[in-house]
Design an enzyme around this catalytic site. Sequence first.
Site, PDB file in Angstrom:
ATOM      1  N   LYS A  12      -7.433   4.501   9.599  1.00 30.28           N
ATOM      2  CA  LYS A  12      -8.679   5.151   9.188  1.00 30.28           C
ATOM      3  C   LYS A  12      -9.881   4.710  10.035  1.00 30.28           C
ATOM      4  O   LYS A  12      -9.807   3.705  10.752  1.00 30.28           O
ATOM      5  CB  LYS A  12      -8.924   4.871   7.708  1.00 30.28           C
ATOM      6  CG  LYS A  12      -7.877   5.519   6.803  1.00 30.28           C
ATOM      7  CD  LYS A  12      -8.202   5.275   5.341  1.00 30.28           C
ATOM      8  CE  LYS A  12      -7.225   5.987   4.427  1.00 30.28           C
ATOM      9  NZ  LYS A  12      -7.555   5.760   3.000  1.00 30.28           N
ATOM     10  N   TYR A  52      -6.813  16.470   2.602  1.00 31.54           N
ATOM     11  CA  TYR A  52      -6.983  15.835   1.294  1.00 31.54           C
ATOM     12  C   TYR A  52      -7.186  16.846   0.170  1.00 31.54           C
ATOM     13  O   TYR A  52      -7.699  16.504  -0.896  1.00 31.54           O
ATOM     14  CB  TYR A  52      -8.153  14.842   1.335  1.00 31.54           C
ATOM     15  CG  TYR A  52      -7.822  13.589   2.104  1.00 31.54           C
ATOM     16  CD1 TYR A  52      -6.950  12.637   1.588  1.00 31.54           C
ATOM     17  CD2 TYR A  52      -8.360  13.356   3.364  1.00 31.54           C
ATOM     18  CE1 TYR A  52      -6.627  11.486   2.293  1.00 31.54           C
ATOM     19  CE2 TYR A  52      -8.052  12.201   4.078  1.00 31.54           C
ATOM     20  CZ  TYR A  52      -7.182  11.280   3.532  1.00 31.54           C
ATOM     21  OH  TYR A  52      -6.864  10.141   4.224  1.00 31.54           O
ATOM     22  N   PHE A  60     -14.123  11.517  -6.080  1.00 32.26           N
ATOM     23  CA  PHE A  60     -14.294  10.833  -4.790  1.00 32.26           C
ATOM     24  C   PHE A  60     -14.040  11.741  -3.588  1.00 32.26           C
ATOM     25  O   PHE A  60     -14.161  11.307  -2.442  1.00 32.26           O
ATOM     26  CB  PHE A  60     -13.382   9.598  -4.706  1.00 32.26           C
ATOM     27  CG  PHE A  60     -11.908   9.907  -4.837  1.00 32.26           C
ATOM     28  CD1 PHE A  60     -11.175  10.367  -3.750  1.00 32.26           C
ATOM     29  CD2 PHE A  60     -11.258   9.727  -6.053  1.00 32.26           C
ATOM     30  CE1 PHE A  60      -9.825  10.647  -3.861  1.00 32.26           C
ATOM     31  CE2 PHE A  60      -9.896  10.012  -6.175  1.00 32.26           C
ATOM     32  CZ  PHE A  60      -9.188  10.469  -5.074  1.00 32.26           C
ATOM     33  N   ARG A  88       4.635   2.077   2.152  1.00 29.70           N
ATOM     34  CA  ARG A  88       3.799   1.828   0.973  1.00 29.70           C
ATOM     35  C   ARG A  88       3.739   0.325   0.676  1.00 29.70           C
ATOM     36  O   ARG A  88       2.684  -0.208   0.350  1.00 29.70           O
ATOM     37  CB  ARG A  88       4.325   2.589  -0.248  1.00 29.70           C
ATOM     38  CG  ARG A  88       4.453   4.089  -0.084  1.00 29.70           C
ATOM     39  CD  ARG A  88       3.169   4.828   0.153  1.00 29.70           C
ATOM     40  NE  ARG A  88       2.273   4.751  -0.974  1.00 29.70           N
ATOM     41  CZ  ARG A  88       1.039   5.237  -1.001  1.00 29.70           C
ATOM     42  NH1 ARG A  88       0.568   5.872   0.060  1.00 29.70           N
ATOM     43  NH2 ARG A  88       0.275   5.109  -2.046  1.00 29.70           N
ATOM     44  N   THR A  94      -3.901   0.289  -2.949  1.00 33.27           N
ATOM     45  CA  THR A  94      -5.072   1.040  -2.461  1.00 33.27           C
ATOM     46  C   THR A  94      -6.325   0.178  -2.491  1.00 33.27           C
ATOM     47  O   THR A  94      -7.122   0.191  -1.557  1.00 33.27           O
ATOM     48  CB  THR A  94      -5.284   2.307  -3.321  1.00 33.27           C
ATOM     49  OG1 THR A  94      -4.079   3.075  -3.284  1.00 33.27           O
ATOM     50  CG2 THR A  94      -6.425   3.150  -2.792  1.00 33.27           C
ATOM     51  N   ARG A 105      -3.642  -3.823   3.947  1.00 36.73           N
ATOM     52  CA  ARG A 105      -4.920  -3.683   3.239  1.00 36.73           C
ATOM     53  C   ARG A 105      -5.507  -5.028   2.840  1.00 36.73           C
ATOM     54  O   ARG A 105      -6.718  -5.203   2.861  1.00 36.73           O
ATOM     55  CB  ARG A 105      -4.754  -2.755   2.044  1.00 36.73           C
ATOM     56  CG  ARG A 105      -4.577  -1.306   2.514  1.00 36.73           C
ATOM     57  CD  ARG A 105      -4.360  -0.365   1.371  1.00 36.73           C
ATOM     58  NE  ARG A 105      -4.382   1.029   1.811  1.00 36.73           N
ATOM     59  CZ  ARG A 105      -3.762   2.001   1.192  1.00 36.73           C
ATOM     60  NH1 ARG A 105      -3.069   1.761   0.091  1.00 36.73           N
ATOM     61  NH2 ARG A 105      -3.837   3.234   1.648  1.00 36.73           N
ATOM     62  N   ASN A 115     -10.125   1.493   3.213  1.00 37.93           N
ATOM     63  CA  ASN A 115      -8.945   0.639   3.064  1.00 37.93           C
ATOM     64  C   ASN A 115      -8.012   0.652   4.280  1.00 37.93           C
ATOM     65  O   ASN A 115      -6.845   0.340   4.165  1.00 37.93           O
ATOM     66  CB  ASN A 115      -8.199   0.975   1.771  1.00 37.93           C
ATOM     67  CG  ASN A 115      -7.677   2.393   1.743  1.00 37.93           C
ATOM     68  OD1 ASN A 115      -7.597   3.071   2.766  1.00 37.93           O
ATOM     69  ND2 ASN A 115      -7.313   2.847   0.563  1.00 37.93           N
ATOM     70  N   HIS A 118      -3.777   5.023   5.756  1.00 34.06           N
ATOM     71  CA  HIS A 118      -3.188   6.000   4.840  1.00 34.06           C
ATOM     72  C   HIS A 118      -1.703   6.070   5.148  1.00 34.06           C
ATOM     73  O   HIS A 118      -1.311   5.977   6.310  1.00 34.06           O
ATOM     74  CB  HIS A 118      -3.807   7.398   5.066  1.00 34.06           C
ATOM     75  CG  HIS A 118      -2.983   8.506   4.486  1.00 34.06           C
ATOM     76  ND1 HIS A 118      -3.143   8.932   3.192  1.00 34.06           N
ATOM     77  CD2 HIS A 118      -1.969   9.242   5.005  1.00 34.06           C
ATOM     78  CE1 HIS A 118      -2.255   9.902   2.948  1.00 34.06           C
ATOM     79  NE2 HIS A 118      -1.546  10.107   4.044  1.00 34.06           N
ATOM     80  N   GLU A 129       2.592  16.261   5.710  1.00 32.35           N
ATOM     81  CA  GLU A 129       1.536  15.583   6.465  1.00 32.35           C
ATOM     82  C   GLU A 129       1.886  15.488   7.946  1.00 32.35           C
ATOM     83  O   GLU A 129       1.003  15.631   8.805  1.00 32.35           O
ATOM     84  CB  GLU A 129       1.256  14.207   5.853  1.00 32.35           C
ATOM     85  CG  GLU A 129       0.607  14.321   4.480  1.00 32.35           C
ATOM     86  CD  GLU A 129       0.332  12.997   3.804  1.00 32.35           C
ATOM     87  OE1 GLU A 129      -0.400  13.012   2.802  1.00 32.35           O
ATOM     88  OE2 GLU A 129       0.838  11.948   4.256  1.00 32.35           O
TER      89      GLU A 129
END
Length: 142
Positions: A12, A52, A60, A88, A94, A105, A115, A118, A129
């Site tokens: 990100k 998204y 958010f 994950r 998150t 993270r 964070n 993704h 995706e």
Amino acid sequence: MSDLQKTFSIVKPDAVATGKAGKILAHLEGEGFRIVALRMTRLSQSQAEGFYAVHRERPFFGSLVKFMTEGPVIVMALEREDAVKKLREVMGATNPANAADGTIRKLYAESIERNSIHGSDAPETAADELKYFFTSIELNQL
């Protein structure tokens, strides 16, 4: 022995801006992920909103789109056995405050929104995706 699986990830804007992208990529490779395809890009408003869209009704959504378009990101296709589940785990919760020690993270994220990474949450999501950012030729080149 399970089959190799592809998953999708984004480094990100916060992690790219603070110079943590290389450490995150090295972390992923250290966890057994092979980078199949990778590109640095900057998401447009419409790309971020489309990506998204599942969160469109969430409070958010607007701030997430604003954040994801504020600077360059690195989109990538990753491969390994049980890739979705393993990514994950490697990313961590998150909210970095709740993330396990040694996760991406916990190590690199600033907040629940900023964070650093993704990752797809299910094999079906990963397939969608991956197609959002990469052509089938890019994903099957090796």
